[in-house]
Design an enzyme around this catalytic site. Structure first.
Site, PDB file in Angstrom:
ATOM      1  N   SER A  40       6.746  -3.182  -8.637  1.00 19.38           N
ATOM      2  CA  SER A  40       7.410  -4.256  -7.888  1.00 19.38           C
ATOM      3  C   SER A  40       6.488  -5.479  -7.935  1.00 19.38           C
ATOM      4  CB  SER A  40       7.691  -3.828  -6.452  1.00 19.38           C
ATOM      5  OG  SER A  40       6.508  -3.563  -5.746  1.00 19.38           O
ATOM      6  N   HIS A 144       9.849   2.303  -6.624  1.00 15.83           N
ATOM      7  CA  HIS A 144       8.921   3.414  -6.861  1.00 15.83           C
ATOM      8  C   HIS A 144       9.615   4.769  -6.974  1.00 15.83           C
ATOM      9  CE1 HIS A 144       5.386   0.918  -5.043  1.00 15.83           C
ATOM     10  NE2 HIS A 144       5.865   0.430  -6.165  1.00 15.83           N
ATOM     11  N   GLU A 153       8.242   1.323   1.116  1.00 19.50           N
ATOM     12  CA  GLU A 153       7.176   2.187   1.637  1.00 19.50           C
ATOM     13  C   GLU A 153       7.229   2.287   3.165  1.00 19.50           C
ATOM     14  OE1 GLU A 153       3.431   0.544   0.160  1.00 19.50           O
ATOM     15  OE2 GLU A 153       4.395   0.136  -1.770  1.00 19.50           O
ATOM     16  N   GLU A 194       3.833   6.703  -5.867  1.00 18.79           N
ATOM     17  CA  GLU A 194       2.576   6.711  -5.109  1.00 18.79           C
ATOM     18  C   GLU A 194       2.370   8.003  -4.329  1.00 18.79           C
ATOM     19  OE1 GLU A 194       2.553   3.092  -2.798  1.00 18.79           O
ATOM     20  OE2 GLU A 194       2.267   1.838  -4.585  1.00 18.79           O
ATOM     21  N   ASP A 230       6.169  -1.369   3.845  1.00 20.76           N
ATOM     22  CA  ASP A 230       6.210  -2.408   2.815  1.00 20.76           C
ATOM     23  C   ASP A 230       7.665  -2.509   2.379  1.00 20.76           C
ATOM     24  OD1 ASP A 230       6.077  -4.179   0.747  1.00 20.76           O
ATOM     25  OD2 ASP A 230       4.707  -3.008  -0.492  1.00 20.76           O
ATOM     26  N   GLU A 273       4.878  -5.449   5.527  1.00 22.71           N
ATOM     27  CA  GLU A 273       4.519  -6.206   4.325  1.00 22.71           C
ATOM     28  C   GLU A 273       5.796  -6.713   3.641  1.00 22.71           C
ATOM     29  OE1 GLU A 273       1.811  -3.975   1.858  1.00 22.71           O
ATOM     30  OE2 GLU A 273       2.670  -4.793   0.032  1.00 22.71           O
ATOM     31  N   ASP A 300       2.278  -9.902   0.296  1.00 22.17           N
ATOM     32  CA  ASP A 300       1.825  -9.310  -0.974  1.00 22.17           C
ATOM     33  C   ASP A 300       2.389 -10.158  -2.110  1.00 22.17           C
ATOM     34  OD1 ASP A 300       1.367  -7.768  -3.249  1.00 22.17           O
ATOM     35  OD2 ASP A 300       2.712  -6.142  -2.680  1.00 22.17           O
ATOM     36  N   LYS A 325      -5.046  -7.492  -3.997  1.00 15.38           N
ATOM     37  CA  LYS A 325      -4.984  -6.659  -5.200  1.00 15.38           C
ATOM     38  C   LYS A 325      -5.713  -7.409  -6.304  1.00 15.38           C
ATOM     39  CE  LYS A 325      -0.350  -4.635  -4.440  1.00 15.38           C
ATOM     40  NZ  LYS A 325       1.104  -4.921  -4.644  1.00 15.38           N
ATOM     41  N   HIS A 353      -4.150  -0.663  -3.578  1.00 15.27           N
ATOM     42  CA  HIS A 353      -3.875  -0.089  -4.906  1.00 15.27           C
ATOM     43  C   HIS A 353      -2.597  -0.705  -5.491  1.00 15.27           C
ATOM     44  CE1 HIS A 353      -0.965   3.239  -3.183  1.00 15.27           C
ATOM     45  NE2 HIS A 353      -0.683   2.052  -2.703  1.00 15.27           N
ATOM     46  N   LYS A 376      -4.736   0.066   1.678  1.00 13.89           N
ATOM     47  CA  LYS A 376      -3.481   0.752   1.350  1.00 13.89           C
ATOM     48  C   LYS A 376      -3.674   1.429   0.008  1.00 13.89           C
ATOM     49  CE  LYS A 376       0.456  -1.234  -0.133  1.00 13.89           C
ATOM     50  NZ  LYS A 376       1.848  -1.738  -0.249  1.00 13.89           N
TER      51      LYS A 376
END
Ligand code: PGA
Ligand code: ZN
Length: 399
Positions: A40, A144, A153, A194, A230, A273, A300, A325, A353, A376
């Site tokens: 993403s 994901h 998430e 993940e 997230d 997020e 993010d 990140k 990550h 995270k």
């Protein structure tokens, strides 16, 4: 001085190729690091090239500038050489994947020369003794995992854990409890990229299951555990559809803000997020205003670890925390600059990550070095536990 840089393609956790870098110094210092990769991915991230192309470009342009010229221990010098070799403002010349692998490998070589752990090289001898709270992805979908939740998430957050080790195990306990609760409901669940459970249930049902698992684990362990999200809402947002698409339902921006604010209130969310699209500074500001006291609103895809975009966000009052990140921006120096600007302006930092990862542990050291409030990096799965176990070792002075 850097004596040699070797680059190769290795596997990431999705089975895709990624760039690994080895940096060797004249005095025998050695560092190795690999680039992670998003699914993403934010529109404004530094550019990840095809790994073979990124390696070829870095061999041609970056390595000649580094070997015999840059000191591995001088991160600013290494990262400036990477920028000069690239010659663009988004690393589309040598690839952010080559850049970040070399930047992190050089940091490790620099630490090796000093004989110091990486977190100490990056953070300094007098860094604080605080540890980040791990945000553990326990249920997810979006980009994901197919046929799972729209929200990307659901993240356990053991905010009351007395130690980083107890926090890491708390997230694993929430993850395990969710498996039992899904079993009781007769819901089969594979895992997403993940390692989070990716059940074919509605977002509303996911909130219930995660809330119950968090409460159960909290009672069992005796310290406060909250949870967060997230939403990766840039992936839900479709301008042509008129807003945020949840299957058959479309929420306008106003409805999306109301929905998030309601979920924050109902579940006492500690963290949200990317609740809005990556261009919607105004929506972020409105939501931050409404819920920002007990809840982190984190950018993010909004900020992409980019100082310029963070500055715009600070001016607009958008969000009160930033995801960090390193591969979004291409070097550790750039990531540090974003962390510094965030801190100066009272924004919490969350080191993260990517959904495609390797066994690299640099982000665990980065989080400790910079006193990040949160990290995270998943809950289970080898590429996630590599970072979590490294945190436990750092706390134990065993690295
Ligand atoms: P990504 O997801 O690595 O696929 O971008 C992680 C995130 O959105 O935080
Ligand atoms: Zn995200």
């Amino acid at each position: 001085l850097i004596a040699n840089v070797a680059l190769r393609r290795v596997l990431d956790s999705r089975g895709n190729p990624t760039v690994e870098a080895d940096v060797l110094t004249e005095s025998g210092g050695f560092g190795r690091a690999a680039a992670p990769s998003g699914a993403s991915t934010g529109e404004y991230e530094a550019i990840e090239l095809d790994p073979a192309k990124a390696i070829a470009a870095a061999r041609e342009h970056a390595i000649p500038r580094l070997v015999g010229d840059a000191h591995a221990g001088n991160q600013r010098e290494v990262d400036a050489a990477l920028h000069a070799a690239d010659g663009t403002d988004d690393f589309s010349g040598i690839g952010a994947n080559s850049a970040v692998a070399i930047s992190m490998a050089a940091a490790k070589a620099g630490a090796d020369v000093l004989g110091a752990p990486l977190y100490q090289h990056l953070g300094g001898t007098f860094r604080g003794e605080s540890f980040p709270t791990p945000l553990g992805n326990v249920v997810g979908g979006g980009e994901h995992a197919k046929e799972a939740t729209h929200i990307q998430e659901f993240l356990a957050a053991p905010v009351g854990a007395p130690s980083v080790s107890e926090a890491v195990f708390a997230n694993a306990a929430v993850h395990a409890r969710i498996s039992e609760l899904l079993d009781e409901r007769g819901v089969p669940a594979a895992k997403g990229d993940e390692g989070a459970w990716a059940p074919p249930i509605s977002d509303a049902e996911a909130f219930e299951v995660v809330d119950e698992a968090v409460s159960d684990t909290e009672s069992e362990l005796g310290f406060e555990i909250r949870f967060g999200l997230d939403m990766a809402a840039a992936e839900l947002y479709d301008e042509d559809a008129g807003g945020y698409v949840y299957g058959d339902e479309v929420k306008s921006t106003a409805e999306q803000v109301d929905y998030v604010a309601e979920m924050v209130a109902e579940y006492d969310l500690v963290y949200v997020e990317d609740p809005l699209d990556e261009d919607d500074y105004e929506g972020f500001a409105e939501l931050t205003d409404r819920v920002g006291d007990r809840t982190l609103i984190c950018g993010d895809d909004l900020f992409v670890t980019n100082v310029g975009r963070l500055r715009d966000g600070i001016d607009a009052g958008a969000a009160n925390s930033i995801l960090i990140k390193p591969n979004q921006i291409g070097t550790l120096s750039d990531a540090f600059d974003a962390i510094e600007l965030a801190r100066e302006n009272g924004y919490e930092t969350v080191v993260s990550h990517r959904s495609g990862e390797t066994e690299d542990t640099t982000i665990a050291h980065l989080a400790v070095a910079t006193d990040a409030g949160f990290i995270k990096t998943g809950t289970v799965g080898g590429e996630r536990t590599a970072k979590l176990n490294e945190l436990i070792r750092i706390a134990d002075d065993a690295v």
